[in-house]
Design a protein around this motif. Structure first.
Motif, PDB file in Angstrom:
ATOM      1  N   ASP A 136      -3.316   0.112   4.125  1.00  0.00           N
ATOM      2  CA  ASP A 136      -3.367  -0.824   2.991  1.00  0.00           C
ATOM      3  C   ASP A 136      -4.705  -1.551   2.873  1.00  0.00           C
ATOM      4  O   ASP A 136      -4.766  -2.689   2.387  1.00  0.00           O
ATOM      5  N   THR A 183      -5.309   9.823 -13.405  1.00  0.00           N
ATOM      6  CA  THR A 183      -5.266   8.376 -13.653  1.00  0.00           C
ATOM      7  C   THR A 183      -3.937   7.948 -14.260  1.00  0.00           C
ATOM      8  O   THR A 183      -3.519   6.805 -14.093  1.00  0.00           O
ATOM      9  N   ASP A 213      -0.946   9.320 -13.509  1.00  0.00           N
ATOM     10  CA  ASP A 213       0.085   9.372 -12.469  1.00  0.00           C
ATOM     11  C   ASP A 213      -0.594   9.482 -11.107  1.00  0.00           C
ATOM     12  O   ASP A 213      -0.510  10.499 -10.424  1.00  0.00           O
ATOM     13  N   LEU A 262      -1.989   6.968  -5.533  1.00  0.00           N
ATOM     14  CA  LEU A 262      -2.256   5.675  -4.900  1.00  0.00           C
ATOM     15  C   LEU A 262      -2.595   4.697  -6.012  1.00  0.00           C
ATOM     16  O   LEU A 262      -3.025   5.099  -7.097  1.00  0.00           O
ATOM     17  N   PRO A 263      -2.410   3.409  -5.808  1.00  0.00           N
ATOM     18  CA  PRO A 263      -2.776   2.442  -6.854  1.00  0.00           C
ATOM     19  C   PRO A 263      -4.270   2.544  -7.174  1.00  0.00           C
ATOM     20  O   PRO A 263      -5.106   2.487  -6.265  1.00  0.00           O
ATOM     21  N   LEU A 264      -4.592   2.709  -8.444  1.00  0.00           N
ATOM     22  CA  LEU A 264      -5.995   2.856  -8.811  1.00  0.00           C
ATOM     23  C   LEU A 264      -6.818   1.645  -8.395  1.00  0.00           C
ATOM     24  O   LEU A 264      -7.998   1.774  -8.043  1.00  0.00           O
ATOM     25  N   GLU A 265      -6.195   0.465  -8.420  1.00  0.00           N
ATOM     26  CA  GLU A 265      -6.938  -0.748  -8.061  1.00  0.00           C
ATOM     27  C   GLU A 265      -7.276  -0.790  -6.572  1.00  0.00           C
ATOM     28  O   GLU A 265      -8.100  -1.613  -6.148  1.00  0.00           O
ATOM     29  N   SER A 266      -6.670   0.094  -5.767  1.00  0.00           N
ATOM     30  CA  SER A 266      -6.970   0.124  -4.339  1.00  0.00           C
ATOM     31  C   SER A 266      -8.202   0.970  -4.024  1.00  0.00           C
ATOM     32  O   SER A 266      -8.666   0.978  -2.880  1.00  0.00           O
TER      33      SER A 266
END
Length: 486
Positions: free
Chosen positions: A272, A349, A351, A354-358
């Motif tokens: 994380d 992008t 689907d 992992l979270p794109l913001e990560s």
């Protein structure tokens, strides 16, 4: 394709398991290892790596084996589809087309072999619409200027695909692109005749666009055409109503194509803590050479575009996995259907696994096999993210320099990194190939998207140095202490 098991079971090309140089940073070793991958991926056996073909199966099987051998793990986060993230495309193949032009109340005869029209639906008809010459403009034009009109654009500039899409999105009834020469016209006609893709769940409205020869433009406009083209290159040019009405009709045959992105990762030590992403598109055009004579080479092998990028990612994975584990995960993504509008990257992008913001930093690799050693690099996306200071510091520390900024800026929207940028993922493409405008122009005018983009013409001197540079990028952004993130 049914998934990882079927792909692994049917591939005929074994991974490159031979010993690599004991010096992982040896430029000669990097070049040799990359060239070995390109020799496989750009071979005739892979048939030009077109999505939905046996060439896709062979390509993804080979890459997955190599990446697994390098120590990467599946990262689709989908137990039903390990390694291979499905992307459903709609394929629209040209069927029929007709064009009729009226000037001063009289029909102007334009030979049928000088016009080609393409519909993204079963049938698209544009009746009695005026032609509007826009030159190289598109993104700055308002809907009120374009609505109900057929935009006539020039094709001989780097932003041509983006311009065409912008004209359609901004309300043009259709778009006609004037090809600079017969070679370009025949190349585009051949590629588009084989069909064009779009995301199956994308916008449903059918669009119509086409290409015309410069001779056709002269037939329609006479001496006025050369004056218009010259005027369009000057500052302050505004679109011109040509006084020509056109009725355009095109029909297409639809098919659904199942294709895939390949998604893997090198796990980091700190869960994380975010991720670094490295991307390159695997697809090319398949059989797209001219059909002129028996024995004619029709396979567009795509050695530079983009077998060189795939080889780059593979050897980057090998060298990263052999070193100390990083804090952050490093994702490796090989995308489908880049050549048809960054479709695989857009699907990623929509689907993401992992979270794109990560994603703290992403780097795209495309068309890397052109420049010799000792060259500068160009940065596509410079000024669009907060990565610039750290990236530039690493470039300087590695004894490299940044050049060709204006030239590189022309290509930002033409590569997969653009789809990530539009989703607020900080993304750059750092490349020695784009720092040499002379080599890039020579390539795009000669081998680009043609059957002569083969391994014999690939230059990996600059690419080997770029790989060492990307090792430092990944190590830097993969380290929490070096790059704490937000």
């Amino acid at each position: 394709m049914a998934g990882a098991a079927a792909l692994f079971a049917t591939v005929s090309c074994a991974p490159i398991n031979g010993p690599r140089s004991t010096s992982a940073d040896s430029l000669q070793a990097i070049e040799a290892d990359m060239r070995a991958h390109i020799a496989v991926l750009a071979s005739d056996e892979f048939e030009g790596r077109r999505p939905g073909t046996d060439g896709e199966r062979k390509t993804l099987s080979y890459l997955a084996r190599e990446w697994q051998e390098a120590g990467l793990q599946s990262a689709t986060n989908d137990p039903a589809n390990p390694w291979f993230a499905p992307v459903e495309l709609a394929l629209w193949a040209q069927d029929t087309s007709t064009a009729r032009f009226i000037r001063d109340g009289n029909e102007v005869e334009v030979p049928a072999d000088q016009v080609a029209l393409f519909s993204s639906g079963r049938r698209t008809l544009i009746e009695d619409s005026p032609l509007l010459y826009v030159g190289k403009q598109g993104t700055t034009l308002e809907q009120s200027e374009l609505a109900g009109r057929i935009a006539v654009m020039e094709w001989d500039h780097p932003q041509r695909n983006f311009q065409r899409d912008a004209l359609l999105e901004n309300g043009a009834a259709a778009v006609l692109a004037i090809m600079p020469d017969a070679v370009s016209f025949n190349e585009i006609r051949q590629i588009r005749a084989n069909g064009a893709y779009r995301l199956a769940d994308g916008p449903g409205a059918a669009t119509l666009d086409g290409i015309v020869t410069a001779d056709a433009a002269t037939t329609l406009l006479g001496e006025r055409y050369s004056a218009l083209k010259e005027a369009s290159a000057r500052a302050g040019f505004r679109p011109v109503n040509l006084g020509v009405m056109a009725t355009l009709e095109a029909t297409s045959v639809e098919a659904v194509v199942q294709t895939h992105n390949l998604v893997a990762k090198l796990p980091g030590k700190v869960p994380d803590s975010g991720a670094v992403l490295i991307m390159a598109h695997w697809d090319h055009f398949g059989m797209c050479g001219k059909v002129e004579g028996e024995g004619e080479d029709r396979i567009c092998n795509g050695a530079v575009d983009n077998a060189s990028g795939l080889a780059f990612l593979t050897e980057l994975a090998v060298r990263l996995s052999s070193g100390r584990a990083l804090d952050r995960d490093v994702y490796f993504v090989a995308t489908t259907a880049e050549e048809w509008g960054l479709l695989g990257a857009r699907a990623f992008t929509r689907d993401p696994p992992l979270p794109l913001e990560s994603i703290v930093a992403a780097f795209n690799v495309d068309t890397i096999g052109l420049a010799p050693r000792g060259e500068a690099v160009a940065i596509l996306g410079e000024g669009l993210t907060l990565l610039d200071p750290e990236v530039n510091a690493i470039i300087m520390r590695m004894g490299r320099r940044v050049e060709a900024r204006d030239f590189a800026a022309q290509f930002v929207t033409r590569q997969d990194g653009w789809a990530l940028l539009q989703s607020d993922v900080p993304t750059l493409m750092v490349s020695s190939a784009f720092a040499r405008p002379d080599l890039m122009r020579r390539y795009t005018k000669g081998r680009y998207h043609g059957p002569n983009d083969e391994i014999d013409e690939v230059e990996l001197g600059g690419a080997s140095q770029d790989l060492l540079l990307h090792l430092e990028f990944v190590r830097h952004f993969g380290s929490i202490s070096a790059h704490p993130g937000s």
